[in-house]
Design a protein around this motif. Structure first.
Motif, PDB file in Angstrom:
ATOM      1  N   VAL A 144       0.752  -1.114  -0.072  1.00  0.00           N
ATOM      2  CA  VAL A 144      -0.007   0.086  -0.010  1.00  0.00           C
ATOM      3  C   VAL A 144       0.982   1.230  -0.147  1.00  0.00           C
ATOM      4  O   VAL A 144       0.659   2.111  -0.874  1.00  0.00           O
ATOM      5  N   LYS A 181     -10.718   3.007 -16.439  1.00  0.00           N
ATOM      6  CA  LYS A 181     -12.193   2.584 -16.534  1.00  0.00           C
ATOM      7  C   LYS A 181     -13.317   3.606 -16.233  1.00  0.00           C
ATOM      8  O   LYS A 181     -13.976   3.550 -16.718  1.00  0.00           O
ATOM      9  N   MET A 239       2.869   2.426  -3.095  1.00  0.00           N
ATOM     10  CA  MET A 239       1.848   3.478  -4.352  1.00  0.00           C
ATOM     11  C   MET A 239       1.328   4.528  -3.926  1.00  0.00           C
ATOM     12  O   MET A 239       0.576   5.037  -4.695  1.00  0.00           O
ATOM     13  N   THR A 240       1.582   4.802  -2.425  1.00  0.00           N
ATOM     14  CA  THR A 240       0.609   6.184  -1.930  1.00  0.00           C
ATOM     15  C   THR A 240       1.736   6.798  -1.324  1.00  0.00           C
ATOM     16  O   THR A 240       2.827   6.468  -1.230  1.00  0.00           O
ATOM     17  N   SER A 293      -3.889   0.710 -10.612  1.00  0.00           N
ATOM     18  CA  SER A 293      -4.421   1.933 -10.425  1.00  0.00           C
ATOM     19  C   SER A 293      -4.891   2.794 -11.419  1.00  0.00           C
ATOM     20  O   SER A 293      -5.877   3.363 -11.955  1.00  0.00           O
ATOM     21  N   LEU A 335      -6.688   0.687  -0.824  1.00  0.00           N
ATOM     22  CA  LEU A 335      -7.713  -0.755  -0.233  1.00  0.00           C
ATOM     23  C   LEU A 335      -6.757  -1.777   0.279  1.00  0.00           C
ATOM     24  O   LEU A 335      -5.755  -2.013  -0.147  1.00  0.00           O
ATOM     25  N   TYR A 377      -7.131   6.850  -3.375  1.00  0.00           N
ATOM     26  CA  TYR A 377      -7.770   5.688  -2.683  1.00  0.00           C
ATOM     27  C   TYR A 377      -6.661   4.750  -2.337  1.00  0.00           C
ATOM     28  O   TYR A 377      -5.705   4.474  -2.950  1.00  0.00           O
ATOM     29  N   TRP A 403      -8.279  -6.671  -2.900  1.00  0.00           N
ATOM     30  CA  TRP A 403      -7.899  -6.117  -4.486  1.00  0.00           C
ATOM     31  C   TRP A 403      -8.369  -7.284  -5.561  1.00  0.00           C
ATOM     32  O   TRP A 403      -8.576  -8.478  -5.390  1.00  0.00           O
ATOM     33  N   GLY A 404      -8.805  -6.557  -6.422  1.00  0.00           N
ATOM     34  CA  GLY A 404      -9.110  -7.589  -7.707  1.00  0.00           C
ATOM     35  C   GLY A 404     -10.643  -7.623  -7.766  1.00  0.00           C
ATOM     36  O   GLY A 404     -11.072  -8.466  -8.637  1.00  0.00           O
ATOM     37  N   ALA A 405     -11.579  -6.908  -6.951  1.00  0.00           N
ATOM     38  CA  ALA A 405     -12.814  -7.248  -6.871  1.00  0.00           C
ATOM     39  C   ALA A 405     -13.763  -6.144  -7.632  1.00  0.00           C
ATOM     40  O   ALA A 405     -14.982  -6.330  -7.391  1.00  0.00           O
ATOM     41  N   GLY A 406     -13.030  -5.228  -8.183  1.00  0.00           N
ATOM     42  CA  GLY A 406     -13.679  -4.001  -8.611  1.00  0.00           C
ATOM     43  C   GLY A 406     -14.004  -2.967  -7.718  1.00  0.00           C
ATOM     44  O   GLY A 406     -14.879  -1.969  -7.853  1.00  0.00           O
ATOM     45  N   TYR A 407     -13.696  -3.158  -6.405  1.00  0.00           N
ATOM     46  CA  TYR A 407     -13.921  -2.337  -5.272  1.00  0.00           C
ATOM     47  C   TYR A 407     -13.529  -0.943  -5.536  1.00  0.00           C
ATOM     48  O   TYR A 407     -14.187   0.286  -5.291  1.00  0.00           O
ATOM     49  N   LEU A 463      -0.161  -0.566 -12.302  1.00  0.00           N
ATOM     50  CA  LEU A 463      -0.848  -0.727 -13.581  1.00  0.00           C
ATOM     51  C   LEU A 463      -2.320  -0.927 -13.034  1.00  0.00           C
ATOM     52  O   LEU A 463      -3.350  -0.617 -13.830  1.00  0.00           O
ATOM     53  N   ARG A 485      -5.410   1.357 -14.502  1.00  0.00           N
ATOM     54  CA  ARG A 485      -6.679   0.738 -15.188  1.00  0.00           C
ATOM     55  C   ARG A 485      -7.873   1.354 -14.437  1.00  0.00           C
ATOM     56  O   ARG A 485      -9.024   1.509 -15.069  1.00  0.00           O
TER      57      ARG A 485
HETATM   58  C1  LIG Z   1      -4.996   0.223  -6.811  1.00  0.00           C
HETATM   59  C2  LIG Z   1      -6.218  -0.402  -6.093  1.00  0.00           C
HETATM   60  C3  LIG Z   1      -6.987   0.735  -5.499  1.00  0.00           C
HETATM   61  C4  LIG Z   1      -6.886  -1.131  -7.081  1.00  0.00           C
HETATM   62  O1  LIG Z   1      -7.852  -1.548  -6.245  1.00  0.00           O
HETATM   63  P1  LIG Z   1      -8.973  -2.802  -6.737  1.00  0.00           P
HETATM   64  O2  LIG Z   1     -10.137  -2.885  -6.053  1.00  0.00           O
HETATM   65  O3  LIG Z   1      -8.100  -4.048  -7.067  1.00  0.00           O
HETATM   66  O4  LIG Z   1      -9.440  -2.243  -8.394  1.00  0.00           O
HETATM   67  P2  LIG Z   1     -10.267  -2.740  -9.379  1.00  0.00           P
HETATM   68  O5  LIG Z   1     -10.656  -4.295  -8.979  1.00  0.00           O
HETATM   69  O6  LIG Z   1     -11.491  -1.869  -9.331  1.00  0.00           O
HETATM   70  O7  LIG Z   1      -9.645  -2.632 -10.893  1.00  0.00           O
HETATM   71  C5  LIG Z   1      -8.174  -3.020 -10.835  1.00  0.00           C
HETATM   72  C6  LIG Z   1      -8.135  -3.154 -12.552  1.00  0.00           C
HETATM   73  O8  LIG Z   1      -6.723  -3.225 -12.640  1.00  0.00           O
HETATM   74  C7  LIG Z   1      -6.431  -4.578 -13.130  1.00  0.00           C
HETATM   75  N1  LIG Z   1      -5.066  -5.104 -12.741  1.00  0.00           N
HETATM   76  C8  LIG Z   1      -4.935  -5.115 -11.446  1.00  0.00           C
HETATM   77  N2  LIG Z   1      -3.539  -5.803 -11.385  1.00  0.00           N
HETATM   78  C9  LIG Z   1      -2.969  -5.448 -12.703  1.00  0.00           C
HETATM   79  C10 LIG Z   1      -1.739  -5.467 -13.416  1.00  0.00           C
HETATM   80  N3  LIG Z   1      -0.765  -5.916 -12.578  1.00  0.00           N
HETATM   81  N4  LIG Z   1      -1.639  -5.268 -14.738  1.00  0.00           N
HETATM   82  C11 LIG Z   1      -2.658  -4.663 -15.442  1.00  0.00           C
HETATM   83  N5  LIG Z   1      -3.969  -4.704 -14.959  1.00  0.00           N
HETATM   84  C12 LIG Z   1      -4.017  -4.919 -13.450  1.00  0.00           C
HETATM   85  C13 LIG Z   1      -7.638  -5.557 -12.829  1.00  0.00           C
HETATM   86  O9  LIG Z   1      -7.745  -6.586 -13.763  1.00  0.00           O
HETATM   87  C14 LIG Z   1      -8.551  -4.460 -12.932  1.00  0.00           C
HETATM   88  O10 LIG Z   1      -9.078  -4.183 -14.198  1.00  0.00           O
HETATM   89  P3  LIG Z   1     -10.466  -4.838 -14.893  1.00  0.00           P
HETATM   90  O11 LIG Z   1     -11.462  -4.567 -14.195  1.00  0.00           O
HETATM   91  O12 LIG Z   1     -10.473  -4.360 -16.292  1.00  0.00           O
HETATM   92  O13 LIG Z   1     -10.125  -6.452 -15.118  1.00  0.00           O
HETATM   93  C15 LIG Z   1      -5.608  -1.464  -5.141  1.00  0.00           C
HETATM   94  O14 LIG Z   1      -4.552  -2.183  -5.557  1.00  0.00           O
HETATM   95  C16 LIG Z   1      -4.739  -0.584  -3.910  1.00  0.00           C
HETATM   96  O15 LIG Z   1      -5.112  -0.128  -2.927  1.00  0.00           O
HETATM   97  N6  LIG Z   1      -3.221  -0.565  -4.066  1.00  0.00           N
HETATM   98  C17 LIG Z   1      -2.315  -0.119  -3.453  1.00  0.00           C
HETATM   99  C18 LIG Z   1      -2.517   1.564  -2.854  1.00  0.00           C
HETATM  100  C19 LIG Z   1      -2.926   2.195  -4.322  1.00  0.00           C
HETATM  101  O16 LIG Z   1      -2.160   1.854  -5.370  1.00  0.00           O
HETATM  102  N7  LIG Z   1      -3.714   3.273  -4.494  1.00  0.00           N
HETATM  103  C20 LIG Z   1      -3.777   3.971  -5.607  1.00  0.00           C
HETATM  104  C21 LIG Z   1      -2.715   5.206  -5.745  1.00  0.00           C
HETATM  105  S1  LIG Z   1      -2.703   6.017  -7.237  1.00  0.00           S
END
Ligand SMILES: CC(C)(COP(=O)(O)OP(=O)(O)OC[C@H]1O[C@@H](n2cnc3c(N)ncnc32)[C@H](O)[C@@H]1OP(=O)(O)O)[C@@H](O)C(=O)NCCC(=O)NCCS
Length: 185
Positions: A32, A144, A35-36, A138, A97, A95, A102-106, A136, A140
């Motif tokens: 976490v 989206k 990336m933040t 975030s 999580l 944001y 992760w990976g559930a679209g939240y 990648l 994405r």
């Molecule tokens: C970034 C973060 C918020 C994403 O949360 P999440 O709930 O998993 O995101 P979502 O499920 O809504 O969407 C993630 C998308 O990225 C894609 N994805 C995940 N890992 C990926 C990777 N390594 N390469 C490419 N795409 C990836 C997923 O497939 C999804 O896309 P899809 O719906 O087209 O399949 C979470 O990983 C997180 O909290 N990371 C650490 C903190 C952070 O990065 N915060 C944002 C700072 S800018």
């Protein structure tokens, strides 16, 4: 902006004192912080202090707990925040999580609700965000939601102890309205 936003699976609600435990547990994870701008190592008491400042309106952003229960009962999954005042032309979205969800679209669901509310409830002309080039997932999320990359910036990340290349993303009101005509009415 509204204190509580409801999405199909989530309740976005004000932070509460009892979120401090799960918040500090997840915020302390390197994945976490890397990336933040979350401090790393995460200091003891930092979550409780952050929640207290949020509750007293002393943050320069509005922060919602991402809660995985329909009633906002207790299931803290992460946070979503919007920096800036209602009158500011550009608001800044952030944001994170806990890794198990992760990976559930939240993130897309939570950030999308905050973006919709920002445009519906304030005169903001755009919402911006910054994301590290190697984040990648975030990138994405932002894509989206219709955000487009508009520039680059270098930031120092405490967890990595290194400068990181970041992309500046932006969603203009017109682009949001074209994608979300119902929300824009
Ligand atoms: C970034 C973060 C918020 C994403 O949360 P999440 O709930 O998993 O995101 P979502 O499920 O809504 O969407 C993630 C998308 O990225 C894609 N994805 C995940 N890992 C990926 C990777 N390594 N390469 C490419 N795409 C990836 C997923 O497939 C999804 O896309 P899809 O719906 O087209 O399949 C979470 O990983 C997180 O909290 N990371 C650490 C903190 C952070 O990065 N915060 C944002 C700072 S800018």
């Amino acid at each position: 902006m509204q204190d509580v936003l409801q999405t199909p699976r989530l309740t976005l609600r004000p932070l509460r004192a009892d979120d401090a435990g799960p918040m500090s547990f997840w915020a302390a994870r390197h994945e976490v912080a890397a990336m933040t701008s979350v401090p790393h190592p995460y200091p003891p008491g930092a979550a409780a202090a952050f929640i207290e400042r949020a509750t007293m309106g002393r943050l320069r952003e509005q922060v919602w707990a991402i809660d995985g229960t329909p009633s906002g009962a207790a299931a803290f999954l992460g946070v979503v925040g919007l920096k800036g005042a209602d009158a500011d032309p550009v608001r800044t979205l952030g944001y994170w999580l806990g890794p198990p969800v992760w990976g559930a679209g939240y993130a897309t669901e939570a950030a999308g609700a905050v973006v919709d509310a920002a445009f519906a409830e304030t005169p903001a002309g755009a919402v911006g965000s910054r994301v590290y080039v190697d984040n990648l997932a975030s990138r994405r999320v932002l894509e989206k939601l219709g955000f487009a990359a508009v520039g680059e910036i270098e930031e120092f990340n405490v967890a990595r102890r290194a400068p990181v290349h970041a992309l500046r993303f932006r969603l203009e009101r017109a682009a949001w309205a074209a994608r979300s005509p119902a929300a824009a009415e």
